[in-house]
Scaffold this active site. Structure first.
Site, mmCIF file in Angstrom:
data_model
loop_
_atom_site.group_PDB
_atom_site.id
_atom_site.type_symbol
_atom_site.label_atom_id
_atom_site.label_comp_id
_atom_site.label_asym_id
_atom_site.label_seq_id
_atom_site.Cartn_x
_atom_site.Cartn_y
_atom_site.Cartn_z
ATOM 1 N N ASN A 68 7.854 -9.092 -1.806
ATOM 2 C CA ASN A 68 8.360 -8.366 -2.961
ATOM 3 C C ASN A 68 8.516 -6.901 -2.618
ATOM 4 O O ASN A 68 7.778 -6.351 -1.807
ATOM 5 C CB ASN A 68 7.435 -8.557 -4.176
ATOM 6 N N LEU A 72 6.675 -0.811 -8.074
ATOM 7 C CA LEU A 72 5.862 -0.341 -9.202
ATOM 8 C C LEU A 72 6.665 -0.072 -10.470
ATOM 9 O O LEU A 72 6.501 0.975 -11.091
ATOM 10 C CB LEU A 72 5.072 0.914 -8.804
ATOM 11 N N CYS A 130 0.183 0.349 -1.884
ATOM 12 C CA CYS A 130 1.459 -0.277 -2.218
ATOM 13 C C CYS A 130 2.479 0.023 -1.124
ATOM 14 O O CYS A 130 2.779 1.182 -0.857
ATOM 15 C CB CYS A 130 1.996 0.202 -3.551
ATOM 16 N N GLY A 243 -5.686 -12.529 -1.847
ATOM 17 C CA GLY A 243 -4.697 -12.769 -0.809
ATOM 18 C C GLY A 243 -4.570 -14.261 -0.592
ATOM 19 O O GLY A 243 -5.406 -14.877 0.065
HETATM 20 C C1 FMN Z 1 5.492 -9.330 -7.386
HETATM 21 C C2 FMN Z 1 4.230 -8.623 -6.986
HETATM 22 C C3 FMN Z 1 3.924 -7.372 -7.554
HETATM 23 C C4 FMN Z 1 2.759 -6.708 -7.192
HETATM 24 N N1 FMN Z 1 2.473 -5.516 -7.787
HETATM 25 C C5 FMN Z 1 1.300 -4.889 -7.502
HETATM 26 C C6 FMN Z 1 0.925 -3.684 -8.190
HETATM 27 O O1 FMN Z 1 1.643 -3.200 -9.074
HETATM 28 N N2 FMN Z 1 -0.256 -3.091 -7.860
HETATM 29 C C7 FMN Z 1 -1.092 -3.623 -6.908
HETATM 30 O O2 FMN Z 1 -2.148 -3.072 -6.658
HETATM 31 N N3 FMN Z 1 -0.760 -4.774 -6.256
HETATM 32 C C8 FMN Z 1 0.407 -5.403 -6.536
HETATM 33 N N4 FMN Z 1 0.713 -6.589 -5.882
HETATM 34 C C9 FMN Z 1 -0.217 -7.141 -4.886
HETATM 35 C C10 FMN Z 1 -1.122 -8.221 -5.474
HETATM 36 O O3 FMN Z 1 -1.920 -7.697 -6.521
HETATM 37 C C11 FMN Z 1 -2.031 -8.843 -4.393
HETATM 38 O O4 FMN Z 1 -2.795 -7.818 -3.802
HETATM 39 C C12 FMN Z 1 -1.259 -9.528 -3.294
HETATM 40 O O5 FMN Z 1 -0.120 -10.166 -3.815
HETATM 41 C C13 FMN Z 1 -2.093 -10.546 -2.498
HETATM 42 O O6 FMN Z 1 -2.577 -11.602 -3.319
HETATM 43 P P1 FMN Z 1 -1.803 -13.018 -3.498
HETATM 44 O O7 FMN Z 1 -1.498 -13.540 -2.141
HETATM 45 O O8 FMN Z 1 -2.745 -13.863 -4.309
HETATM 46 O O9 FMN Z 1 -0.554 -12.690 -4.254
HETATM 47 C C14 FMN Z 1 1.888 -7.282 -6.231
HETATM 48 C C15 FMN Z 1 2.204 -8.519 -5.661
HETATM 49 C C16 FMN Z 1 3.342 -9.203 -6.033
HETATM 50 C C17 FMN Z 1 3.645 -10.528 -5.415
#
Ligand code: FMN
Ligand code: FAD
Ligand code: FES
Lengths: 304, 241
Positions: A68, A72, A130, A243
């Site tokens: 992605n 933000l 980010c 993650g």
């Molecule tokens: C579409 C999307 C938007 C995200 N937006 C943020 C965000 O605004 N702030 C943040 O700290 N992490 C953001 N993340 C990261 C997630 O919170 C998480 O750290 C990361 O996706 C790993 O976890 P997962 O594999 O379970 O998704 C985003 C992830 C995705 C996929």
């Protein structure tokens, strides 16, 4: 069977927290199920001013996850406090975590302060990792000195416990973890997304308008697990693990590695019921693994 | 909107790359312009497709095999199942429109079929302009003819007027009090510049399909809007291209 865990002075009914950016401001999911089953919620990353984010396309599929480059997108801190928290409050009775982003120390400090009087927020998650915002974002997450400086300033201004969200896009994540712990961070959460890219085979151009984006989903689980394990060993403050978590088994594995609670991100996007389903199957998985209390398994992989 | 399991009733090839897929299941009422997000085994994300028709617990999807997921779908057989989000988004606004013009570019004609049916139910016979690259790409012509006055164009002139959709509109002298367009982005942009009296159905790569990830947000005069939630249909005068 006891699913409760403690995080920053707050007792969670279970350790499952939807991860920031994958759960909006929560209420979208109330259309699917009663979200009061969630341990807590980490809100969409919030900045001082409203942000549109990056141009489309912002999503690129991968075999075991997605990239992605949202950048933000959010309505700005004041609107989040005044409107989004109120909307969420109508469908969710527990306390939540405000995720704060920025591109300068001042931004972070002011944004975090906006939540000082928000009773429904029990902690700030400082997103210094980010990969999708220029000037800052990840820069704060890759230099231990800059990260420590930021944490010191936010700690001075915020009345809430501060959890710092770490980037996996570094040589040694434990250095960052130790630096923010030294600067007064109350907890760390990890991992944010891993920088990656995809190219459209038909056009030979990058799929994402931002060229690269953050990789998340089940493909990153082993990397995340290893980092949580390393950070747990390196610091004394609580570690929140995330993650690639897709199942209750993944939750247990992450807690064995050292997570005091877990966040579930991308799983929500492919199955809106993911968090509910994971929580519902935890008791069965605990029974299968002879676990009576989740608190007791935090960091078990470090024993002996 | 709802997450449900759908069963393949039929999957029929209409031309070298276009298929008609009929699915049955527990389907809530559908408004034209809404879409379904279909899971494809082996692929991480669901694929979004307009709902082309809906009748008696069945929906029709018209799709073009262009990549891995849609090529896999082309092999679906009767009895196969797919997890799907159905009835996503806001559909077309048919209110206060007496002389509609439906404009489809390529596979973009799909949602116009259900839209034409809705106009028929209101006692209105719509004008339907279908633009294709060539004759090979055309599909559902007879089906559309049963619902409205069909005008055709192709880029190479192998079927109907030789030219693009906007050129064909001028050639056929088509009038409307509102147009409804779905097709490639350049076509939608050209129509938005030609007239503000229209509704556009947009596409975007999606992370979730239900408003959670902000992966599909476009810029509009009213601020950012999500193709999957506030869309996929937008007023021609609100979209910032
Ligand atoms: C579409 C999307 C938007 C995200 N937006 C943020 C965000 O605004 N702030 C943040 O700290 N992490 C953001 N993340 C990261 C997630 O919170 C998480 O750290 C990361 O996706 C790993 O976890 P997962 O594999 O379970 O998704 C985003 C992830 C995705 C996929
Ligand atoms: C609201 C909406 C309605 C649609 N209606 C139809 C329809 O009725 N008939 C039809 O044939 N197609 C339709 N599309 C386009 C369709 O979603 C894509 O052709 C399909 O996702 C391609 O999948 P693939 O695996 O074959 O392609 P790949 O390129 O291999 O897909 C890789 C990833 O990119 C995404 N993707 C690729 N192209 C598109 C695209 N044009 N739009 C959105 N995502 C894309 C895929 O979903 C997948 O996540 C619609 C798209 C949207 C957003
Ligand atoms: S695809 Fe996630 S918000 Fe639209």
């Amino acid at each position: 069977m006891d699913l409760r865990v403690n995080l920053l002075g707050y007792t969670l009914d279970n350790p499952v927290i939807p991860a920031s950016g994958t759960f909006g401001f929560g209420y979208e999911f109330a259309e699917f199920y009663d979200i009061n089953c969630l341990g807590s919620i980490s809100l969409k990353g919030t900045t001082l001013e409203p942000r549109y984010g990056n141009p489309l396309p912002r999503i690129a599929e991968c075999p075991s996850g997605l990239l992605n480059s949202i950048g933000l997108q959010n309505p700005g801190a004041q609107k989040v406090v005044a409107e989004e928290l109120a909307k969420l409050g109508r469908v969710y009775g527990k306390k939540v975590i405000a995720n704060v982003g920025g591109s300068a120390i001042d931004d972070y400090v002011q944004t975090a302060s906006e939540f000082n009087n928000a009773d429904s927020v029990f902690a700030i998650e400082l997103n210094i990792s980010c990969p999708n915002v220029k000037h800052g974002g990840m820069a704060f997450g890759t230099d231990p000195k800059v990260a420590a400086e930021l944490v010191r300033e936010v700690k001075k201004a915020s009345t809430k416990p501060v959890m710092v969200k770490l980037s996996p896009n570094v040589t040694d994540i434990t250095e960052l973890a130790k630096a923010v712990e030294g600067a007064g961070a109350d907890a760390v959460s990890l991992i944010n997304t891993l920088v990656g890219m995809r190219i459209d085979l038909r056009t030979a151009k990058p799929i994402l308008s931002a060229v690269s984006g953050g990789y998340s989903g089940p493909g990153v689980f082993p990397v995340a697990l290893r980092m949580v394990y390393q950070v747990k060993k390196a610091v004394g403050i609580p570690v929140v693990g995330m993650g690639g978590i897709m199942t209750a088994y993944d939750v247990i594995e992450m807690m064995y590695a050292g997570a005091a609670a877990v966040m579930v991100g991308t799983a929500n996007l492919v199955n809106p019921y993911a968090c509910r389903d994971i929580i519902a199957s935890l008791p069965r998985v605990m029974e299968e693994l002879n676990i009576s209390s989740l608190k007791e398994i935090i960091g078990r992989a470090h024993n002996g | 909107m709802k997450l449900t399991t759908l069963e393949v009733i039929s999957n029929r090839q209409l031309n070298p790359r276009t298929y008609e897929l009929i699915l049955s299941g527990d389907i809530p009422p559908v408004k034209s312009g809404q879409f379904a997000d279909l899971a494809v085994k082996g692929w991480f994300l669901k694929r979004p497709f307009s709902i082309a028709d809906c009748e008696g617990g069945r929906i029709t999807v018209l799709y073009k095999a262009i990549g891995g997921g849609t090529r896999e779908m082309a092999g679906w057989k009767k009895g196969d199942t797919t997890d799907a989000l159905v009835c996503i988004g806001e559909g077309f606004d048919t209110s206060a429109c007496l002389k509609p013009l439906l404009v489809g570019g390529g596979i973009g004609a799909a949602p116009l079929y259900l839209l034409a049916k809705e106009f028929n139910a209101m006692g209105i016979t719509p004008d339907i302009l279908l633009a294709f690259r060539d004759k090979e790409e055309a599909y559902y012509i007879d089906e559309f003819k049963a619902l409205g006055n069909v005008y055709l164009s192709t880029d190479n002139g192998s079927l109907g007027y030789k030219g693009n959709a906007l050129e064909a509109l001028k050639y056929y002298n088509l009038e409307f009090d509102r147009y409804y367009a779905c097709g490639p982005l350049p076509m939608l942009k050209a129509f938005a510049e030609y007239s503000r009296q229209g509704q556009l159905s947009l596409e975007a790569r999606m992370g979730c399909g239900f408003g959670a990830c902000m992966g599909c947000s476009i810029k509009t005069k009213g601020g950012p809007k999500r193709v999957c939630k506030e869309g996929p249909v937008f007023r021609a005068d609100e979209v910032i291209f």
